[in-house]
Design a protein around this motif. Sequence first.
Motif, PDB file in Angstrom:
ATOM      1  N   LEU A  12       0.825  -1.204   0.000  1.00  0.00           N
ATOM      2  CA  LEU A  12       0.000   0.000   0.000  1.00  0.00           C
ATOM      3  C   LEU A  12       0.861   1.257   0.000  1.00  0.00           C
ATOM      4  O   LEU A  12       0.555   2.226  -0.694  1.00  0.00           O
ATOM      5  CB  LEU A  12      -0.942  -0.015   1.205  1.00  0.00           C
ATOM      6  CG  LEU A  12      -1.932   1.145   1.290  1.00  0.00           C
ATOM      7  CD1 LEU A  12      -2.792   1.237   0.027  1.00  0.00           C
ATOM      8  CD2 LEU A  12      -2.809   0.986   2.520  1.00  0.00           C
ATOM      9  N   THR A  24       0.751   3.967  -2.952  1.00  0.00           N
ATOM     10  CA  THR A  24       0.485   5.365  -2.612  1.00  0.00           C
ATOM     11  C   THR A  24       1.569   6.264  -3.188  1.00  0.00           C
ATOM     12  O   THR A  24       1.282   7.288  -3.821  1.00  0.00           O
ATOM     13  CB  THR A  24       0.416   5.537  -1.075  1.00  0.00           C
ATOM     14  OG1 THR A  24      -0.616   4.694  -0.563  1.00  0.00           O
ATOM     15  CG2 THR A  24       0.136   6.974  -0.694  1.00  0.00           C
ATOM     16  N   THR A  44      -8.456   7.958  -1.847  1.00  0.00           N
ATOM     17  CA  THR A  44      -9.410   7.286  -0.967  1.00  0.00           C
ATOM     18  C   THR A  44      -9.364   5.789  -1.242  1.00  0.00           C
ATOM     19  O   THR A  44      -9.085   5.352  -2.352  1.00  0.00           O
ATOM     20  CB  THR A  44     -10.847   7.802  -1.158  1.00  0.00           C
ATOM     21  OG1 THR A  44     -11.241   7.619  -2.515  1.00  0.00           O
ATOM     22  CG2 THR A  44     -10.958   9.260  -0.769  1.00  0.00           C
ATOM     23  N   LEU A  45      -9.650   5.053  -0.214  1.00  0.00           N
ATOM     24  CA  LEU A  45      -9.622   3.598  -0.244  1.00  0.00           C
ATOM     25  C   LEU A  45     -10.888   3.121   0.450  1.00  0.00           C
ATOM     26  O   LEU A  45     -11.209   3.608   1.532  1.00  0.00           O
ATOM     27  CB  LEU A  45      -8.378   3.122   0.491  1.00  0.00           C
ATOM     28  CG  LEU A  45      -8.224   1.654   0.813  1.00  0.00           C
ATOM     29  CD1 LEU A  45      -8.027   0.859  -0.460  1.00  0.00           C
ATOM     30  CD2 LEU A  45      -7.043   1.464   1.742  1.00  0.00           C
ATOM     31  N   THR A  46     -11.618   2.222  -0.174  1.00  0.00           N
ATOM     32  CA  THR A  46     -12.857   1.715   0.420  1.00  0.00           C
ATOM     33  C   THR A  46     -12.767   0.211   0.597  1.00  0.00           C
ATOM     34  O   THR A  46     -12.314  -0.504  -0.300  1.00  0.00           O
ATOM     35  CB  THR A  46     -14.064   2.053  -0.482  1.00  0.00           C
ATOM     36  OG1 THR A  46     -14.096   3.462  -0.702  1.00  0.00           O
ATOM     37  CG2 THR A  46     -15.363   1.621   0.159  1.00  0.00           C
ATOM     38  N   THR A  47     -13.202  -0.263   1.753  1.00  0.00           N
ATOM     39  CA  THR A  47     -13.266  -1.689   2.046  1.00  0.00           C
ATOM     40  C   THR A  47     -14.482  -1.920   2.935  1.00  0.00           C
ATOM     41  O   THR A  47     -15.236  -0.996   3.206  1.00  0.00           O
ATOM     42  CB  THR A  47     -11.954  -2.194   2.701  1.00  0.00           C
ATOM     43  OG1 THR A  47     -11.978  -3.617   2.749  1.00  0.00           O
ATOM     44  CG2 THR A  47     -11.738  -1.608   4.073  1.00  0.00           C
ATOM     45  N   GLY A  66      -3.837   0.116   6.117  1.00  0.00           N
ATOM     46  CA  GLY A  66      -4.008   1.503   5.707  1.00  0.00           C
ATOM     47  C   GLY A  66      -3.578   2.469   6.796  1.00  0.00           C
ATOM     48  O   GLY A  66      -2.863   3.447   6.538  1.00  0.00           O
ATOM     49  N   TRP A 120      -2.821   6.278   6.268  1.00  0.00           N
ATOM     50  CA  TRP A 120      -4.189   6.613   5.892  1.00  0.00           C
ATOM     51  C   TRP A 120      -5.032   6.758   7.156  1.00  0.00           C
ATOM     52  O   TRP A 120      -4.745   6.169   8.178  1.00  0.00           O
ATOM     53  CB  TRP A 120      -4.766   5.504   5.014  1.00  0.00           C
ATOM     54  CG  TRP A 120      -4.095   5.356   3.685  1.00  0.00           C
ATOM     55  CD1 TRP A 120      -2.802   4.990   3.458  1.00  0.00           C
ATOM     56  CD2 TRP A 120      -4.682   5.558   2.413  1.00  0.00           C
ATOM     57  NE1 TRP A 120      -2.557   4.947   2.114  1.00  0.00           N
ATOM     58  CE2 TRP A 120      -3.695   5.288   1.448  1.00  0.00           C
ATOM     59  CE3 TRP A 120      -5.952   5.929   1.989  1.00  0.00           C
ATOM     60  CZ2 TRP A 120      -3.946   5.392   0.079  1.00  0.00           C
ATOM     61  CZ3 TRP A 120      -6.194   6.023   0.635  1.00  0.00           C
ATOM     62  CH2 TRP A 120      -5.195   5.768  -0.314  1.00  0.00           C
ATOM     63  N   LYS A 158     -14.292   3.920   4.573  1.00  0.00           N
ATOM     64  CA  LYS A 158     -13.472   4.715   3.671  1.00  0.00           C
ATOM     65  C   LYS A 158     -12.281   5.272   4.438  1.00  0.00           C
ATOM     66  O   LYS A 158     -12.430   5.804   5.532  1.00  0.00           O
ATOM     67  CB  LYS A 158     -14.282   5.860   3.075  1.00  0.00           C
ATOM     68  CG  LYS A 158     -15.384   5.381   2.154  1.00  0.00           C
ATOM     69  CD  LYS A 158     -15.999   6.534   1.410  1.00  0.00           C
ATOM     70  CE  LYS A 158     -17.049   6.030   0.458  1.00  0.00           C
ATOM     71  NZ  LYS A 158     -16.518   5.384  -0.714  1.00  0.00           N
TER      72      LYS A 158
END
Length: 70
Positions: free
Chosen positions: A6, A10, A23-26, A37, A42, A58
């Motif tokens: 990651l 990035t 942005t990162l969504t899981t 993250g 993050w 997020k």
Amino acid sequence: MGTLALRRWTDLTFRDTDAHVLTLTTWSGNERMIRAGQRAGWRECARLPQGRRHDSVKLALLRQEWENRP
């Protein structure tokens, strides 16, 4: 391993684009991704209810934060 990947992603994304924020969504059950993250710098910025067992999570990172990290 995930945190290193990651961080590399990035770094490459900020280097190769003019993005100001990533942005990162899981999903909330993916605790390893959330921790990776956070270790990479993050921050969680939202949890969206999905009407099911798990929420959407997020994480976001500003370019300025990435460039000014220790």
